[in-house]
Design an enzyme around this catalytic site. Structure first.
Site, PDB file in Angstrom:
ATOM      1  N   SER A 165     -10.381  99.954 -86.570  1.00  0.00           N
ATOM      2  CA  SER A 165     -10.370  98.658 -85.894  1.00  0.00           C
ATOM      3  C   SER A 165      -9.487  97.624 -86.578  1.00  0.00           C
ATOM      4  CB  SER A 165     -11.793  98.125 -85.764  1.00  0.00           C
ATOM      5  OG  SER A 165     -12.397  97.999 -87.036  1.00  0.00           O
ATOM      6  N   HIS A 221     -11.469 101.654 -80.199  1.00  0.00           N
ATOM      7  CA  HIS A 221     -10.103 101.135 -80.013  1.00  0.00           C
ATOM      8  C   HIS A 221      -9.138 102.179 -79.478  1.00  0.00           C
ATOM      9  CE1 HIS A 221     -11.049  97.270 -81.736  1.00  0.00           C
ATOM     10  NE2 HIS A 221     -11.856  97.941 -82.539  1.00  0.00           N
ATOM     11  N   LYS A 260     -14.080  96.402 -74.853  1.00  0.00           N
ATOM     12  CA  LYS A 260     -12.701  96.202 -75.300  1.00  0.00           C
ATOM     13  C   LYS A 260     -11.741  96.530 -74.154  1.00  0.00           C
ATOM     14  CE  LYS A 260     -14.239  95.940 -79.884  1.00  0.00           C
ATOM     15  NZ  LYS A 260     -14.864  96.599 -81.003  1.00  0.00           N
TER      16      LYS A 260
HETATM   17  C1  LIG Z   1     -16.100  96.374 -81.608  1.00  0.00           C
HETATM   18  C2  LIG Z   1     -16.508  97.624 -82.267  1.00  0.00           C
HETATM   19  C3  LIG Z   1     -17.811  98.105 -82.136  1.00  0.00           C
HETATM   20  C4  LIG Z   1     -18.894  97.312 -81.465  1.00  0.00           C
HETATM   21  O1  LIG Z   1     -18.735  97.262 -80.089  1.00  0.00           O
HETATM   22  P1  LIG Z   1     -19.317  96.017 -79.274  1.00  0.00           P
HETATM   23  O2  LIG Z   1     -19.392  96.504 -77.890  1.00  0.00           O
HETATM   24  O3  LIG Z   1     -18.365  94.891 -79.470  1.00  0.00           O
HETATM   25  O4  LIG Z   1     -20.665  95.725 -79.870  1.00  0.00           O
HETATM   26  C5  LIG Z   1     -18.099  99.323 -82.688  1.00  0.00           C
HETATM   27  N1  LIG Z   1     -17.176 100.037 -83.350  1.00  0.00           N
HETATM   28  C6  LIG Z   1     -15.917  99.589 -83.517  1.00  0.00           C
HETATM   29  C7  LIG Z   1     -14.929 100.423 -84.249  1.00  0.00           C
HETATM   30  C8  LIG Z   1     -15.553  98.366 -83.000  1.00  0.00           C
HETATM   31  O5  LIG Z   1     -14.318  97.900 -83.189  1.00  0.00           O
END
Ligand SMILES: *Cc1c(COP(=O)(O)O)cnc(C)c1O
Length: 397
Positions: A181, A209, A240
């Site tokens: 991330s 991601h 995302k």
């Molecule tokens: C953003 C993220 C999460 C959490 O996801 P949300 O839906 O925002 O709670 C988990 N793992 C990674 C690698 C992330 O970047």
């Protein structure tokens, strides 16, 4: 009487580690409004520009009209509504797994799932750069936790040997991300899978991601490499590239049924709003359409433009200067010192660009950075203008 929190906050400020919220006065998109200033946003994870897409908005509105706003109860009581069922079927179809389960967030998916898979005397082996939700899930499980240096398979192998020797007959869970991330680089998936198979371990892969970005129809890195069938637990988020909110786990029928029975963040939390599930179904329909695939190709053109236009950066692990291909839509611009990262972000904001500084505890102390993300919704002139501004300010304010 001294104010404990005031003193703690002062200490954060002194270390340039204090953070505060910034209010966006409108929908997400390549341009956002922050109190009177319009900024081009290079910090969003809305990689395909779906967060304010008409189709998703309409699906959410139709969802509200038919199903109301709140789910009223947890999934196992009376909160499972048709959009949740449709979403889980659509996720399993898209990921080509037997089954899927959705959670209120990716964070909830991680902290609910890992403790359902392993417990006391079992072993979790975690990549050093794993997201906080994976670390928290591993800690919550009560299993023995060993961290291996980022993508260091030699060290992972010795942890696996150790686990097999010291905890014979216990479960071993390897936890990592497919696209990291804060660094944007990828896990060496094929070799990871060879290793975990050799030791009879399970692999939990967070594709937060990678989905929407890598693989045909955005199925992620495992799918792109033809390895999805070898990943025991596939995690991702709807928040995302899919532009909505929520998290998911895809896997075998028995795994998902087990999570329905044992994942505490699923069981003891009200079901996600049905309209959001309906919007997520629309996002998946878009992803598997021709237009969705074209949007993903467009994202990759933008990524290549960014890589080609970024000035050289010593700290960049996968710098375009060394000839490597871009691995994802995430580009770390390593600054190092926390205050310098804040100053750089502030200079860029004064020129109309939003890229907040990323600092400890999100990344290690002394590795503060700008985390530059590009989306399919940016246009080429925006990317060029940003890179020009960055080269002007990168050597100091
Ligand atoms: C953003 C993220 C999460 C959490 O996801 P949300 O839906 O925002 O709670 C988990 N793992 C990674 C690698 C992330 O970047």
């Amino acid at each position: 009487m001294s104010d404990l929190f005031h003193d703690q906050l002062q200490a954060l400020r002194a270390q340039s580690l204090h953070r505060k919220l910034r209010e966006i006065g409108g929908a997400q998109g390549p341009e956002v409004r922050i109190v009177g200033q319009k900024l081009v946003n290079f910090s969003s994870n809305d990689y395909l520009g779906l967060a304010n897409d008409t189709r998703l908005r309409e699906a959410a509105i139709a969802g509200i009209e038919e199903f109301g706003v709140g789910a009223g109860a947890s999934r196992l009581i009376s909160g499972t509504q048709s959009p949740h069922v449709r979403l889980e079927a659509a996720l399993a179809r898209w990921k080509e797994t037997q089954s899927a389960i959705c959670f209120s967030s990716g964070y909830a998916a991680a902290i609910g799932t890992i403790p359902a898979l392993v417990g006391k005397h079992d072993v979790v082996l975690l990549d050093k750069l794993s997201h906080a939700s994976l670390i928290d899930g591993a800690r919550l499980s009560g299993a023995i936790l060993r961290v291996f240096p980022h993508n260091h398979l030699g060290k992972l192998e010795s942890h696996l040997e150790w686990a097999q020797r010291e905890q014979p007959g216990r479960r071993i869970l390897v936890v990592t991300e497919s696209v990291f991330s804060m660094d944007g680089d990828r896990a060496p998936l094929r070799r990871l899978i060879d290793l975990k198979k050799r030791f009879g371990a399970m692999l939990f892969l967070d594709e937060a991601h990678a989905i929407g970005v890598l693989g045909e129809n955005g199925r992620g890195l495992a799918a792109e490499q033809g390895l999805a069938g070898e990943v025991d637990v596939q995690m991702g988020t709807l928040s995302k590239a899919l532009g909505v909110s929520g998290g998911y786990i895809c896997g075998s029928r028995s795994l998902i049924e087990w999570l329905v029975n044992r994942a505490r963040s699923f069981i003891f939390s009200t079901a996600p709003p049905p309209a959001l599930a309906a919007a997520a179904v629309a996002a998946l329909e878009f992803l598997i359409s021709d237009e969705g695939e074209q949007r993903r190709q467009c994202l990759w053109r933008r990524i290549k433009t960014l890589r080609a236009s970024l000035p050289a950066n010593q700290g960049l692990p996968n710098s375009s200067a060394d000839g490597h291909e871009a691995g994802s839509a995430v580009h770390p611009w390593i600054v190092g010192h926390e205050q310098r990262a804040i100053d750089l972000a502030r200079s860029l904001q004064s020129e109309g660009f939003l890229v907040p500084a990323i600092r400890y505890p999100t990344v290690a102390k002394g590795s503060a950075r700008l985390r530059i993300t590009v989306t399919a919704a940016h246009d080429e002139p925006q990317i060029h203008a940003f890179c020009v501004a960055l080269s002007r300010h990168a050597d100091g304010p």
